[in-house]
Design an enzyme around this catalytic site. Structure first.
Site, short mmCIF file in Angstrom:
data_model
loop_
_atom_site.label_atom_id
_atom_site.label_comp_id
_atom_site.label_asym_id
_atom_site.label_seq_id
_atom_site.Cartn_x
_atom_site.Cartn_y
_atom_site.Cartn_z
N LYS A 154 0.87 -1.19 0.00
CA LYS A 154 0.00 0.00 0.00
C LYS A 154 0.90 1.23 0.00
O LYS A 154 1.12 1.86 1.04
CB LYS A 154 -0.89 -0.02 1.25
CG LYS A 154 -2.36 -0.19 0.91
CD LYS A 154 -3.22 -0.30 2.12
CE LYS A 154 -4.19 0.85 2.25
NZ LYS A 154 -5.12 1.02 1.16
N1 PMP Z 1 -7.76 -2.36 -3.32
C1 PMP Z 1 -7.22 -1.15 -3.13
C2 PMP Z 1 -6.52 -0.48 -4.26
C3 PMP Z 1 -7.33 -0.53 -1.88
O1 PMP Z 1 -6.80 0.68 -1.68
C4 PMP Z 1 -8.02 -1.18 -0.84
C5 PMP Z 1 -8.15 -0.53 0.51
N2 PMP Z 1 -7.07 -0.82 1.34
C6 PMP Z 1 -8.55 -2.45 -1.08
C7 PMP Z 1 -8.40 -3.01 -2.34
C8 PMP Z 1 -9.23 -3.22 0.00
O2 PMP Z 1 -8.28 -3.65 0.94
P1 PMP Z 1 -8.68 -3.93 2.45
O3 PMP Z 1 -9.85 -4.85 2.40
O4 PMP Z 1 -7.47 -4.57 3.02
O5 PMP Z 1 -9.01 -2.64 3.05
#
Ligand code: PMP
Length: 295
Positions: A154
């Protein structure tokens, strides 16, 4: 909305007034998008405030740091403890939690940082994409090439792709974008993973060009527990023809239904889809309240 004069944030070992937290305009992170972050939620539960999957989120933060060579000296346990304390200091139970690891030192080189900063912010945030089902449009912007960047990390800079895709779709009157990968397969939304349902089964993109969402994993587990088949596979937008429903998953958005993608309108009302069933189960899981108690 994110903070008021009383809000505290955690910055480099101290709880400080959020409106006084500062960063140098010469910071390496600011110039190159060289920072990593997490999006976490805590919920008020019968057992008190609970951070949902704190370990998984802080593990991913460590993984993200490692992927881009940002040092991080805090352990998962330390970061979890700091976050609980920060929630308490701000009197928050149902909250969104945003840890950010950044290189705050003035540095214009294209080299890994030798030191980093950790800030953690918490605020009250409703479901990021609201409560209403979404009308999506396939974005003209693709997801970043996974051979060019560590796509499962991220990294702040990756989110320029999300900002332009989301804003472009909204500019054309849609609620949100749906991005394809570099090979033309459906990948995910700008900040959420995508599922569709067909013949009573669920399908979602495999890890490749997506962020492997923690909510995505939770939903796959909940679906399998409920006896619903989930298949991870590559699929093109054409393969969505005949799908009866779809939804997004993400920590900020939680689980949210999708009514259409460009001209394709899903035939089943969201209330009658598997997505809706799983949204209820997800809510019950994170709040520690059974579905019957919620009703
Ligand atoms: N894809 C992207 C590009 C994101 O930014 C997020 C948010 N973190 C998600 C998917 C979903 O991830 P999570 O369920 O871990 O929040």
């Amino acid at each position: 909305m994110y903070f008021n004069p009383d809000t505290l944030a955690f910055v480099d070992g101290e709880f400080v007034k959020a409106d006084q937290a500062q960063v140098s305009s010469y910071a390496q992170s600011l110039h190159y998008g060289y920072a990593v972050f997490e999006g976490i939620r805590s919920y008020a539960t019968p057992a008190g405030t609970q951070i949902f999957k704190a370990k998984e989120h802080y593990e991913r933060l460590q993984y993200s740091c490692k992927s881009v060579g940002l040092p991080l000296s805090y352990s998962i346990e330390e970061m979890t403890e700091i976050t609980y304390r920060l929630l308490e200091l701000n009197n928050l139970s149902d909250a969104y939690i945003r840890p950010l690891v950044y290189a705050g030192t003035p540095n214009m080189t294209l080299k890994y940082a030798s030191t980093s900063n950790l800030m953690i912010a918490v605020w009250d945030w409703g479901k990021y994409l609201g409560d209403q089902c979404l009308r999506l449009s396939i974005s003209p912007y693709q997801r970043p090439n996974p051979n060019a960047v560590p796509i499962e990390a991220k990294v702040s800079g990756h989110y320029v792709n999300s900002i332009i895709a989301s804003s472009e779709a909204r500019g054309r009157g849609f609620d949100e974008a749906l991005l394809l990968d570099m090979n033309g397969f459906v990948a995910e939304g700008p900040g959420a993973n995508f599922f569709f349902e067909k013949d009573g089964e669920l399908f979602t993109a495999p890890p490749s060009s997506i962020l492997r969402g923690i909510t995505r994993n939770t939903i796959i587990d909940l679906a399998r527990e409920a006896g619903i088949n989930v298949t991870e596979k590559f699929f093109t937008p054409d393969e969505l023809q005949g799908a009866t429903g779809a939804f997004f998953t993400g920590t900020a958005a939680e689980v949210i239904g999708i009514t259409s993608i460009d001209d394709l309108v899903f035939s089943t009302p969201y209330q009658d889809t598997l997505g809706h069933v799983l949204a209820e189960r997800y809510h019950a899981l994170v709040t520690g309240v059974t579905i019957e108690q919620n009703a």
